[in-house]
Design a protein around this motif. Structure first.
Motif, PDB file in Angstrom:
ATOM      1  N   HIS A  21       0.874  -1.197   0.068  1.00  0.00           N
ATOM      2  CA  HIS A  21      -0.092   0.020  -0.103  1.00  0.00           C
ATOM      3  C   HIS A  21       1.091   1.253   0.115  1.00  0.00           C
ATOM      4  N   LYS A  56      -9.794  -2.804  -6.513  1.00  0.00           N
ATOM      5  CA  LYS A  56     -10.812  -1.903  -6.511  1.00  0.00           C
ATOM      6  C   LYS A  56     -11.465  -1.599  -7.704  1.00  0.00           C
ATOM      7  N   GLY A  85      -2.687  -1.224   4.796  1.00  0.00           N
ATOM      8  CA  GLY A  85      -3.603  -0.031   4.582  1.00  0.00           C
ATOM      9  C   GLY A  85      -5.036  -0.424   4.410  1.00  0.00           C
ATOM     10  N   ASP A  86      -5.763   0.172   3.241  1.00  0.00           N
ATOM     11  CA  ASP A  86      -7.036  -0.286   3.111  1.00  0.00           C
ATOM     12  C   ASP A  86      -7.306  -1.623   2.295  1.00  0.00           C
ATOM     13  N   HIS A  87      -6.119  -2.230   2.282  1.00  0.00           N
ATOM     14  CA  HIS A  87      -6.056  -3.818   1.533  1.00  0.00           C
ATOM     15  C   HIS A  87      -6.503  -4.550   2.636  1.00  0.00           C
ATOM     16  N   ALA A  89      -9.136  -4.737   4.602  1.00  0.00           N
ATOM     17  CA  ALA A  89     -10.414  -5.487   4.656  1.00  0.00           C
ATOM     18  C   ALA A  89     -10.552  -6.276   3.727  1.00  0.00           C
ATOM     19  N   ASP A 112      -6.151   0.352   7.508  1.00  0.00           N
ATOM     20  CA  ASP A 112      -7.133   1.336   7.605  1.00  0.00           C
ATOM     21  C   ASP A 112      -8.588   0.789   7.265  1.00  0.00           C
ATOM     22  N   ILE A 113      -8.986   0.483   8.445  1.00  0.00           N
ATOM     23  CA  ILE A 113     -10.383  -0.307   8.485  1.00  0.00           C
ATOM     24  C   ILE A 113     -11.267   0.035   9.629  1.00  0.00           C
ATOM     25  N   HIS A 114     -12.605  -0.051   9.419  1.00  0.00           N
ATOM     26  CA  HIS A 114     -13.409   0.271  10.405  1.00  0.00           C
ATOM     27  C   HIS A 114     -13.672  -1.188  11.254  1.00  0.00           C
TER      28      HIS A 114
END
Ligand SMILES: Cc1cc2nc3c(=O)[nH]c(=O)nc-3n(C[C@H](O)[C@H](O)[C@H](O)COP(=O)(O)O)c2cc1C
Length: 352
Positions: A21, A56, A85-87, A89, A112-114
């Motif tokens: 990322h 994506k 990062g957002d990978h 999720a 970078d996830i909730h």
């Protein structure tokens, strides 16, 4: 979907699939890969453009899950999945069902996830490590969730003084390699009596050898020969040596009964001859310079060394015969380098 990406490291080492990322620099990822390879891991580096655009393209969980699961299932061994990062999720989603069938572990770098409630269950199903930085950590983030899961680990890097890029990389790789060594140690292949002969052959292949061609004449006077690395010296007084020949070899009976034979030790320029004498349907002597030696035994011209022998003894050795010879003449060429064989490949010496 064909797996595209860069493979680094040895194909026999345990694999790590890396979803990089841009949160971390390209240098960081390259240096992390080098550190992992040095630590005995194979890295499958899914190229940034390919992976992230694929992941994506639609942006839905279903698609990213499908893509990653396809990547994981194509690998010959179950890897550790490392996502940043957002990978993260996509990674969590991919291993949420039957994760243990697809991956051996999960590492999330500054995810970078909730954190949803099911993450705790997923983290329980695989050895998991969450690495965050002091700057990016949030008390309610996934690292916080991981702390409540017995087998998951969460490590924060750079909590004290701000780190330089090199210190940051050192800290990341140390934490990651420590986790891999403890939780997913590299297993060394093991052969047990009765198990597969391939593993035994691979173990024996760890013994580096030179390469020889054994030669003799059959009862009709025709030269016969085969490539053999089972050659060893036995005794200086009397001068004895031996080689082991597979009973299944076309010429084993010739060597068993022939009064004389020769051992031709090969130099690096004789690799084609070695290949020729180890394959069926090759004109072994037609394509290789040779000459009659003592007692007419064929010797290969210009070999690194030749040992012309009288048969001393033949012992049974399982599926091989152990052919022992008394050396009648030995000649060698001091200015050539030997052809070597190690782990199923021809090698050459590297002098420093
Ligand atoms: C590097 C190398 C080493 C080998 N060492 C041996 C050996 O020590 N004994 C043996 O019987 N075969 C050995 N082989 C296999 C034989 O060379 C090969 O099976 C050959 O085809 C046998 O001869 P044949 O075709 O006349 O039966 C070796 C092959 C290679 C490439």
């Amino acid at each position: 979907m064909a797996l595209q990406g860069e493979l680094m490291g040895h194909p026999d080492d345990p694999a790590i699939v890396l979803l990089e990322h841009p949160q971390q620099s390209p240098d960081f990822w390259r240096d992390l890969c080098v550190a992992l390879v040095k630590a005995g891991r194979q890295v499958v580096r899914i190229a940034h453009g390919e992976a992230s655009s694929a992941l994506k393209r639609r942006g839905t969980d279903a698609y990213t899950t499908e893509t990653l699961r396809a990547i994981l299932s194509q690998l010959p061994m179950r890897p550790v999945l490392l996502a940043a990062g957002d990978h993260a999720a996509a990674a969590i989603s991919a291993v949420s069902q039957d994760g243990a069938l697809l991956a051996t572990g999960l590492v999330l770098i500054t995810p970078d996830i909730h954190p949803a409630t099911e993450i705790a269950t997923i983290l329980e199903s695989l050895p998991a490590l969450i690495i965050t930085t002091a700057q990016g950590a949030s008390p309610h983030g996934i690292a916080h969730v991981a702390m409540g899961v017995p087998h998951a680990e969460a490590v924060e890097i750079g909590a004290g003084e701000p780190l330089t890029a090199a210190e940051c990389l050192d800290a990341f790789s140390a934490v990651l390699i420590d986790f891999l060594e403890r939780r997913l140690p590299r297993s060394t292949p093991e052969y047990r009596l009765g198990s597969d002969a391939r593993t035994l052959r691979d173990a024996l292949g760890c013994f580096a050898t030179g390469v020889t061609i054994l030669t003799a004449r059959d009862s009709a006077g025709q030269p016969v020969g085969l490539t053999a690395n089972s050659f060893t010296s036995v005794s200086l007084d009397p001068p004895l040596l031996l080689a082991c020949i597979a009973r299944s070899s076309a010429s084993s009976e010739v060597f068993r009964s022939s009064a004389h034979f020769a051992v031709n030790v090969l130099h690096i320029g004789q690799q084609p001859a070695s290949i020729r004498f180890s394959r069926r349907d090759e004109d072994r002597f037609g394509a290789t310079p040779w000459e009659p030696g003592l007692n007419g035994t064929p010797v290969l011209t210009g070999s690194l060394a030749t040992f012309e022998c009288a048969r001393h003894d033949v012992h049974e050795g399982g599926d091989h015969i152990i052919l022992m010879g008394q050396v009648e003449r030995a000649r060698f060429e001091p200015r050539r380098d030997p052809l070597l064989y190690f782990r199923g490949k021809y090698r050459r010496l590297h002098f420093s």
